[in-house]
Design an enzyme around this catalytic site. Structure first.
Site, PDB file in Angstrom:
ATOM      1  N   ALA A  61       0.901  -1.082   0.080  1.00 31.07           N
ATOM      2  CA  ALA A  61       0.053  -0.040  -0.014  1.00 31.07           C
ATOM      3  C   ALA A  61       0.981   1.192  -0.023  1.00 31.07           C
ATOM      4  O   ALA A  61       2.128   1.145   0.391  1.00 31.07           O
ATOM      5  CB  ALA A  61      -1.002  -0.057   1.151  1.00 31.07           C
ATOM      6  N   GLY A 100       0.408  -4.966   0.763  1.00 34.53           N
ATOM      7  CA  GLY A 100      -0.836  -5.068  -0.322  1.00 34.53           C
ATOM      8  C   GLY A 100      -0.150  -5.657  -1.563  1.00 34.53           C
ATOM      9  O   GLY A 100      -1.151  -6.051  -2.550  1.00 34.53           O
ATOM     10  N   GLU A 103      -0.718  -9.218  -1.316  1.00 32.45           N
ATOM     11  CA  GLU A 103      -2.294  -9.403  -1.347  1.00 32.45           C
ATOM     12  C   GLU A 103      -2.933  -9.451  -2.617  1.00 32.45           C
ATOM     13  O   GLU A 103      -3.767 -10.391  -2.942  1.00 32.45           O
ATOM     14  CB  GLU A 103      -2.846  -8.607  -0.176  1.00 32.45           C
ATOM     15  CG  GLU A 103      -2.380  -8.689   1.273  1.00 32.45           C
ATOM     16  CD  GLU A 103      -2.853  -7.619   2.130  1.00 32.45           C
ATOM     17  OE1 GLU A 103      -2.739  -6.300   2.020  1.00 32.45           O
ATOM     18  OE2 GLU A 103      -3.582  -7.899   3.269  1.00 32.45           O
ATOM     19  N   GLU A 123       3.803  -5.718   7.158  1.00 33.13           N
ATOM     20  CA  GLU A 123       2.946  -4.843   7.985  1.00 33.13           C
ATOM     21  C   GLU A 123       3.082  -4.395   9.569  1.00 33.13           C
ATOM     22  O   GLU A 123       3.252  -3.302   9.919  1.00 33.13           O
ATOM     23  CB  GLU A 123       1.576  -5.045   7.758  1.00 33.13           C
ATOM     24  CG  GLU A 123       0.592  -4.743   6.273  1.00 33.13           C
ATOM     25  CD  GLU A 123       1.149  -5.899   5.473  1.00 33.13           C
ATOM     26  OE1 GLU A 123       1.933  -6.789   5.572  1.00 33.13           O
ATOM     27  OE2 GLU A 123       0.430  -5.840   4.370  1.00 33.13           O
TER      28      GLU A 123
HETATM   29  C1  3H9 Z   1       0.527  -2.545   3.208  1.00 32.32           C
HETATM   30  O1  3H9 Z   1       0.861  -2.760   2.209  1.00 32.32           O
HETATM   31  C2  3H9 Z   1      -0.868  -2.533   4.005  1.00 32.32           C
HETATM   32  C3  3H9 Z   1      -1.787  -3.555   3.402  1.00 32.32           C
HETATM   33  O2  3H9 Z   1      -1.659  -4.731   3.847  1.00 32.32           O
HETATM   34  C4  3H9 Z   1      -2.944  -3.226   3.639  1.00 32.32           C
HETATM   35  C5  3H9 Z   1      -3.694  -2.081   2.576  1.00 32.32           C
HETATM   36  C6  3H9 Z   1      -5.145  -1.906   2.937  1.00 32.32           C
HETATM   37  N1  3H9 Z   1       4.724   3.590   0.159  1.00 32.32           N
HETATM   38  O3  3H9 Z   1      13.365   1.660   0.301  1.00 32.32           O
HETATM   39  P1  3H9 Z   1      13.729   2.374  -0.770  1.00 32.32           P
HETATM   40  C7  3H9 Z   1       9.363   4.916  -1.172  1.00 32.32           C
HETATM   41  S1  3H9 Z   1       1.889  -1.671   4.249  1.00 32.32           S
HETATM   42  C8  3H9 Z   1       4.968   4.681  -0.252  1.00 32.32           C
HETATM   43  O4  3H9 Z   1      14.904   3.400  -0.603  1.00 32.32           O
HETATM   44  P2  3H9 Z   1      14.885   0.140  -2.059  1.00 32.32           P
HETATM   45  C9  3H9 Z   1      10.491   5.224  -0.226  1.00 32.32           C
HETATM   46  O5  3H9 Z   1      10.058   6.156   0.653  1.00 32.32           O
HETATM   47  C10 3H9 Z   1       3.113  -1.590   3.105  1.00 32.32           C
HETATM   48  N2  3H9 Z   1       6.452   4.838  -0.622  1.00 32.32           N
HETATM   49  O6  3H9 Z   1      14.145   1.536  -2.114  1.00 32.32           O
HETATM   50  C11 3H9 Z   1      11.498   6.059  -1.288  1.00 32.32           C
HETATM   51  O7  3H9 Z   1      11.195   7.144  -1.578  1.00 32.32           O
HETATM   52  P3  3H9 Z   1      12.064   8.372  -1.862  1.00 32.32           P
HETATM   53  C12 3H9 Z   1       3.976  -2.684   3.237  1.00 32.32           C
HETATM   54  C13 3H9 Z   1       7.227   3.976  -0.482  1.00 32.32           C
HETATM   55  O8  3H9 Z   1      14.950  -0.278  -3.508  1.00 32.32           O
HETATM   56  C14 3H9 Z   1      11.472   5.127  -2.302  1.00 32.32           C
HETATM   57  O9  3H9 Z   1      10.106   4.221  -2.359  1.00 32.32           O
HETATM   58  N3  3H9 Z   1       5.235  -2.723   2.047  1.00 32.32           N
HETATM   59  C15 3H9 Z   1       6.829   2.445  -0.142  1.00 32.32           C
HETATM   60  O10 3H9 Z   1      15.899   0.201  -1.327  1.00 32.32           O
HETATM   61  C16 3H9 Z   1      12.461   3.893  -2.510  1.00 32.32           C
HETATM   62  O11 3H9 Z   1      12.701   3.019  -1.405  1.00 32.32           O
HETATM   63  C17 3H9 Z   1       6.287  -2.236   2.800  1.00 32.32           C
HETATM   64  O12 3H9 Z   1       6.478  -2.042   4.034  1.00 32.32           O
HETATM   65  C18 3H9 Z   1       5.440   2.365   0.312  1.00 32.32           C
HETATM   66  N4  3H9 Z   1       4.840   1.078   0.645  1.00 32.32           N
HETATM   67  O13 3H9 Z   1      13.698  -1.012  -1.729  1.00 32.32           O
HETATM   68  C19 3H9 Z   1       7.448  -2.069   1.785  1.00 32.32           C
HETATM   69  N5  3H9 Z   1       7.954   1.697  -0.240  1.00 32.32           N
HETATM   70  O14 3H9 Z   1      12.969   7.850  -3.059  1.00 32.32           O
HETATM   71  C20 3H9 Z   1       8.368  -1.055   2.197  1.00 32.32           C
HETATM   72  C21 3H9 Z   1       8.896   2.321  -0.330  1.00 32.32           C
HETATM   73  O15 3H9 Z   1      11.143   9.646  -2.278  1.00 32.32           O
HETATM   74  N6  3H9 Z   1       9.072  -0.871   1.540  1.00 32.32           N
HETATM   75  N7  3H9 Z   1       8.436   3.639  -0.693  1.00 32.32           N
HETATM   76  O16 3H9 Z   1      13.084   8.405  -0.636  1.00 32.32           O
HETATM   77  C22 3H9 Z   1      10.407  -1.672   1.226  1.00 32.32           C
HETATM   78  O17 3H9 Z   1      10.757  -2.329   2.088  1.00 32.32           O
HETATM   79  C23 3H9 Z   1      11.477  -1.047   0.299  1.00 32.32           C
HETATM   80  O18 3H9 Z   1      11.131   0.277  -0.280  1.00 32.32           O
HETATM   81  C24 3H9 Z   1      11.666  -1.830  -0.930  1.00 32.32           C
HETATM   82  C25 3H9 Z   1      12.659  -1.348  -1.936  1.00 32.32           C
HETATM   83  C26 3H9 Z   1      12.137  -3.055  -0.664  1.00 32.32           C
HETATM   84  C27 3H9 Z   1      10.300  -1.996  -1.712  1.00 32.32           C
END
Ligand code: 3H9
Length: 688
Positions: A61, A100, A103, A123
């Protein structure tokens, strides 16, 4: 448009392109719903491949939407619409399918992935539980035990493990798009699968849920989300699909608005912003392909291991052959310990060691890109090292000092081309601790500073820029914490009560246990040096303990007594007697948990605000990152500054005023009073 649809004979390929990580924004959710409708209506389409452009599948999400009211279409509905589509959808996964994102993949009839992909429900790390069927579909697909592991830990699994668990159907070799289209052509000919929502959850053994609850509770302590996630998987295993979805959604929405979720979101964004500070945008760092570490003690060996783990060839420099051997043995001991814990194999350990060369001759550093000095904390010794480095290293080599307390400006005196010099403060053990304080001098060139941040990214560390003062950001605050802890003792609290309170607050250890573990002698040494400079550090009890050589666990006693071979702290009568003597004539009061925690934490906030005022830290969130990643401050509290903000800065000021009136803390600084007034904390990048 974030979605494009292409046709490959009877297969439609839906490509999401929503940089940077294909997060499920409201617009994307809407377009997914429209894509299902369009493809349902297209008689020529037999199956659909859902794939993402860029570096990853849907990473979840959009976390930035979490502070606002949810906007339709809601994700659970989007997933249900995909699951009920007239054509089977195949999720084609590369990068990470998280939260998400997973999901959505669970709503698809099939999931395929390349071998390097990872899948998970992180999450709980954001203080929430999955909110779009993750806890409900997962036990139906892979069984409750594996679902509990994934959901309560928040840790992702690789594609191979995911296949073994039954989470994905196949691992694609070679091109994902082509492989997924082949797969879709295959399944299009097969009978329609029963959707996951219609499947039954496999039975569990008697006592399974109680066992899982005990195990999760022991691990997470006061974090709320993991146990709520477990409750949701359990509920999903014991009720029908619709009731389970309602339970999950209600829990998700409730937690989404919780204090812990807000704190964890704050840390999430702070961690992502830290490696790329705005003020260094556009500055090109030096290329680092080789590195040397001067000094093979605990710190030097740890830094060498950290650099080596990141793939760099390392030269470890010591003053003579015997010291070189000791240094190499220290690095080897790090890899042996990792092997014993099962983290790396013998082959990996051997490969790492083969990339570490020990020498006692500086001449060999003539072509090294980065040299980090980690010798004894003595100005003359460090200066002598840099004199030699200045003579042999390339003009553009980056020269760094790893110091905790000395002034990098003073160390850099005499460095030829001082623009290539900076401080890199690692935390011990350096190959484990995530924090890296980066300390530029007046002369450090922007590209050299940017190299510090690039190095942190390479090492997987959290970099924070710190200005020069005694202790930089972290240790300067630590000094206040320790002084406060002693003030508490002199006014009626015991070491055991203070430590127990701080553990209950969420720290891994209280301040006295931590000193006993690390040794009281280093701080005593620093206090001696500070007094020589005319300062008056406050540590009346610690000074007396050091005078009788109670240095902590290593000397059999410190703030506590220890039995030989037993690290469990026992209250010490000798220490109690010293405290009573030092406390004589001082006002005694009754301390409860809340007031002990206030007397430790709020003065930290006060000192941290001074650090901001003095521009030692540039951003409030940087201070939180320092405390979380260097000192074990509970992540779910968001760091001391977030904690203070969430609690209310006027309350913080009021409590500090009361403590100050009793002589139990410094009064709130002007910056804190100002922040409490109307504006809140500020970042220097706000332009103030
Ligand atoms: C969820 O999904 C809830 C659902 O179950 C329910 C829904 C109803 N959103 O980490 P990076 C941005 S909860 C918005 O440096 P990498 C981050 O801020 C979510 N922004 O890259 C950064 O921005 P900026 C569950 C996000 O390649 C840029 O992307 N998901 C999100 O080292 C790059 O990020 C997670 O918790 C997001 N969800 O790693 C996943 N994610 O460039 C969390 C990232 O402006 N994310 N950004 O500074 C990660 O673990 C890593 O970002 C990922 C990539 C492994 C994907």
């Amino acid at each position: 448009m974030t979605i494009t649809i292409a046709r490959q004979t009877a297969i439609a390929v839906v490509t999401i392109d929503n940089p940077p990580v294909n997060a499920l924004s409201q617009a994307l959710r809407q377009e997914l719903v429209e894509a299902v409708a369009e493809l349902d209506a297209d008689a020529a389409v037999k199956a659909v491949v859902l794939i993402c452009a860029g570096r990853t599948f849907i990473a979840g999400a959009d976390v930035s939407e979490f502070g606002k009211p949810p906007q339709p279409p809601h994700l659970p509905d989007v997933v249900a619409i995909i699951e009920n589509a007239k054509k089977p959808w195949v999720a084609a996964i590369h990068g990470s399918a998280l939260g998400g994102g997973l999901e959505v993949a669970l709503g698809c009839a099939y999931r395929v992935a390349i071998a390097s992909a990872s899948l998970g429900l992180p999450e709980v790390k954001l203080g929430i539980i999955p909110g779009a069927g993750g806890t409900v579909r997962l036990p139906r697909l892979i069984g409750p035990a594996a679902a509990v592991d994934l959901v309560t830990s928040g840790s992702p699994v690789g594609a191979m493990k995911a296949q073994a668990l039954g989470l994905i159907d196949t691992v694609i070799d070679g091109d994902l798009r082509a492989g997924a289209i082949d797969f879709a052509n295959d399944i299009a000919e097969k009978p329609v699968l029963q959707p996951i929502s219609a499947r039954a959850v496999p039975e569990v053994d008697a006592g399974f849920w109680e066992g899982a609850e005990t195990a999760v509770a022991a691990k997470v302590k006061r974090e709320v989300a993991p146990l709520r996630a477990l409750a949701s998987v359990r509920n999903a295993s014991e009720t029908d699909f619709a009731s389970a979805m309602a339970f999950e959604r209600e829990t998700f929405l409730h937690l989404r608005g919780s204090e812990q979720a807000a704190a964890l979101r704050h840390v999430f964004f702070a961690e992502r912003a830290a490696p790329r500070p705005l003020e260094l945008a556009g500055v090109t760092p030096h290329d680092i392909r080789s590195a040397a570490v001067i000094g093979g003690g605990t710190m030097g060996a740890g830094i060498a291991a950290a650099l080596r783990d990141a793939g760099l060839p390392i030269v470890l420099v010591e003053r003579d052959k015997a010291a070189v051997e000791r240094g190499l043995a220290n690095v080897r001991a790090i890899y042996d310990a990792s092997m014993k814990r099962g983290r790396i194999t013998q082959a990996v350990a051997d490969e790492r060691m083969s990339g570490v060369t020990g020498i006692d001759d500086y001449e060999m550093l003539a072509d090294t890109d980065l040299v980090i000095e980690a010798v004894f904390e003595d100005l003359a010794v460090k200066r002598a090292v840099f004199e030699k480095l200045s003579a042999v290293c390339r003009r553009d080599a980056v020269l760094a000092t790893n110091t905790s307390y000395l002034d990098p400006e003073a160390i850099s005196e005499g460095v030829r081309h001082p623009e290539r010099f900076l401080g890199l403060h690692f935390f011990s053990p350096a190959h484990v601790m995530k924090l890296l304080e980066i300390v530029p001098t007046e002369e450090t060139a922007p590209e050299v500073l940017a190299t510090g941040f690039a190095l942190a990214r390479l090492l997987g560390k959290i970099p924070v820029r710190a200005g020069i003062c005694d202790g930089f950001i972290g240790n300067r605050i630590l000094k206040v914490t320790r002084a406060q802890a002693e003030r508490l003792l002199l006014s009626g609290a015991t070491p055991a009560a203070v430590d127990a309170t701080m553990r209950a607050f969420g720290l891994p250890m209280g301040p006295f246990e931590a000193q006993d573990l690390g040794g009281l002698d280093i701080a005593a040494f620093q206090r001696r040096a500070a007094r020589e400079h005319g300062e008056t550090p406050f540590a009346p009890v610690a000074d007396r303990l050091c005078a009788i050589e109670r240095f902590g666990q290593k000397s059999g006693g410190g703030w506590y007594d220890y039995q030989p071979g037993d690290r469990a702290p026992k209250p010490s009568e000798a220490v109690a007697a010293i405290i009573a003597e030092e406390a004589a004539g001082r006002l005694q009061r009754v301390w409860d948990e809340g007031s002990i925690a206030d007397a430790i934490i709020l003065p930290m906030v006060n000192e941290a605000t001074r650090i901001l005022e003095e521009r030692i830290a540039l951003r409030v969130a940087d201070i939180d990152l320092v405390k979380i990643h260097g000192y074990g401050f509970p992540r779910w509290r968001g760091g001391p500054m977030h904690y203070a903000d969430a609690r209310g800065l006027s309350d913080v000021v009021a409590v500090l005023d009361r403590l100050a009136a009793e002589g139990l803390a410094e009064p709130p600084c002007d910056g804190l009073r100002r922040a409490a007034g109307e504006d809140g904390f500020w970042d220097l990048t706000d332009g103030r």
